[in-house]
Design a protein around this motif. Structure first.
Motif, PDB file in Angstrom:
ATOM      1  N   LYS A 154      -1.174  56.289  48.615  1.00  0.00           N
ATOM      2  CA  LYS A 154      -0.645  57.622  48.937  1.00  0.00           C
ATOM      3  C   LYS A 154       0.651  57.579  49.752  1.00  0.00           C
ATOM      4  O   LYS A 154       1.422  58.541  49.732  1.00  0.00           O
ATOM      5  N   ARG A 155       0.896  56.486  50.459  1.00  0.00           N
ATOM      6  CA  ARG A 155       2.121  56.406  51.262  1.00  0.00           C
ATOM      7  C   ARG A 155       3.326  55.923  50.449  1.00  0.00           C
ATOM      8  O   ARG A 155       4.449  55.971  50.931  1.00  0.00           O
ATOM      9  N   TYR A 160       2.323  59.410  46.404  1.00  0.00           N
ATOM     10  CA  TYR A 160       2.483  60.752  46.965  1.00  0.00           C
ATOM     11  C   TYR A 160       2.733  61.763  45.840  1.00  0.00           C
ATOM     12  O   TYR A 160       2.104  62.833  45.795  1.00  0.00           O
ATOM     13  N   ASP A 185       1.402  62.421  54.049  1.00  0.00           N
ATOM     14  CA  ASP A 185       0.165  62.149  53.330  1.00  0.00           C
ATOM     15  C   ASP A 185      -1.037  62.780  54.038  1.00  0.00           C
ATOM     16  O   ASP A 185      -2.046  63.084  53.397  1.00  0.00           O
ATOM     17  N   ASP A 189      -3.882  65.095  52.184  1.00  0.00           N
ATOM     18  CA  ASP A 189      -5.312  64.861  52.372  1.00  0.00           C
ATOM     19  C   ASP A 189      -6.024  66.128  52.839  1.00  0.00           C
ATOM     20  O   ASP A 189      -7.149  66.419  52.407  1.00  0.00           O
TER      21      ASP A 189
END
Length: 225
Positions: A154-155, A160, A185, A189
C-alpha cells in the motif's frame, strides 16, 4: 444509518464517517471515544478481545485471516496477550509474553497504546460492544478485489493506486490524500474499514472466528470484512 471506519495514526486515529446519503467525512481525532456518538457501526483496524496466554499464530480470527491473505499474511500482526498490555517498555512486555510462551513483536508493542485505548473504552462503556467491530483493511481490499489479496504494497505508488481505485469502484471515493498527522495509506485503510462497517450494518459482512468466543472481560475475538 451512520457508519465509520478507523485506523491508527501517529497523532491518534484517522476516521472515515459515512452518512445516510453516502457522503464521506474523513478527519483525524485524538481518541476514539470522541467519535462514537451517533454511529451504528464503527469498524477499527486494531485488535481487541485478548488472550490471557499468547498462542503461536495468535487468536483464531488472526489465523483465519492469514490463510485468506496469501502473500499478504504478514499484514496481520499477532495480537498481544493481556498481561503485556500495561507494560511500559518493550523489554518488559516481551519478557512477560515470553515467560508465558511466545515473545511480543516490536511492531505490536508500538501500537499497544491504541490496543489499550480500545480495551479500556469497551470495558468502561459496555454499550459500545455492539458498535465497535475489529476489521482489517487488507481483508477489505481483498474482498473488493474478488477475494484476491492485492500483491502490491500500500505504500508503493501502484499499491496506493490499486486500493484507491477499488474504493472508488465500490462507492467509497477518496477525495483527499493528505491529512495533518496521518499518512495517505492510513486514510485509505480508514475508508476500507468504513466499507466494512457498511457491510456489517447491512448484514453482508464476513466474520472470522467464532462469534460466541469472548476474552475474560467479555470482549469478542473476531475480525470482520
Amino acid at each position: 444509518m451512520i457508519v465509520a471506519g478507523a485506523d491508527g495514526c501517529p497523532t491518534g486515529w484517522v476516521v472515515c464517517r459515512r452518512d445516510e446519503r453516502g457522503v464521506l467525512d474523513i478527519q483525524v481525532v485524538k481518541a476514539l471515544a470522541d467519535i462514537c456518538e451517533g454511529l451504528s457501526i464503527l469498524a477499527v483496524d486494531m485488535p481487541f478481545g485478548l488472550l490471557d496466554v499468547p498462542r503461536r499464530g495468535g487468536r483464531d480470527c488472526e489465523q483465519a485471516a492469514r490463510k485468506l491473505l496469501a502473500g499478504r499474511a504478514s499484514s496481520v500482526f499477532p495480537s498481544p496477550c493481556r498481561p503485556a498490555l500495561e507494560c511500559g517498555s518493550y523489554a518488559e512486555a516481551n519478557a512477560i509474553s515470553k515467560k508465558l510462551g511466545i515473545g511480543l513483536t516490536q511492531q505490536m508493542f508500538n501500537i499497544l497504546p491504541k490496543v489499550r485505548e480500545i480495551d479500556e473504552l469497551l470495558r468502561q462503556r459496555p454499550g459500545l460492544r455492539t458498535i465497535l467491530h475489529e476489521a482489517h483493511p487488507e481483508l477489505a481490499f481483498a474482498r473488493m478485489n474478488g477475494g484476491k489479496p492485492l500483491p502490491s504494497k500500500k505504500r508503493k505508488p501502484e499499491g496506493y493506486a490499486d486500493r484507491r481505485r477499488l474504493l472508488v469502484a465500490h462507492g467509497f471515493p477518496v477525495e483527499i490524500d493528505r491529512l495533518p498527522g496521518a499518512a495517505r495509506d492510513d486514510i485509505l485503510d480508514a475508508v476500507a474499514c468504513c466499507r466494512t462497517a457498511q457491510l456489517i450494518a447491512e448484514g453482508k459482512a464476513t466474520c472470522l472466528g467464532a462469534t460466541d468466543v469472548r476474552d475474560r472481560h467479555g470482549l469478542a475475538m473476531n475480525i470482520w470484512f
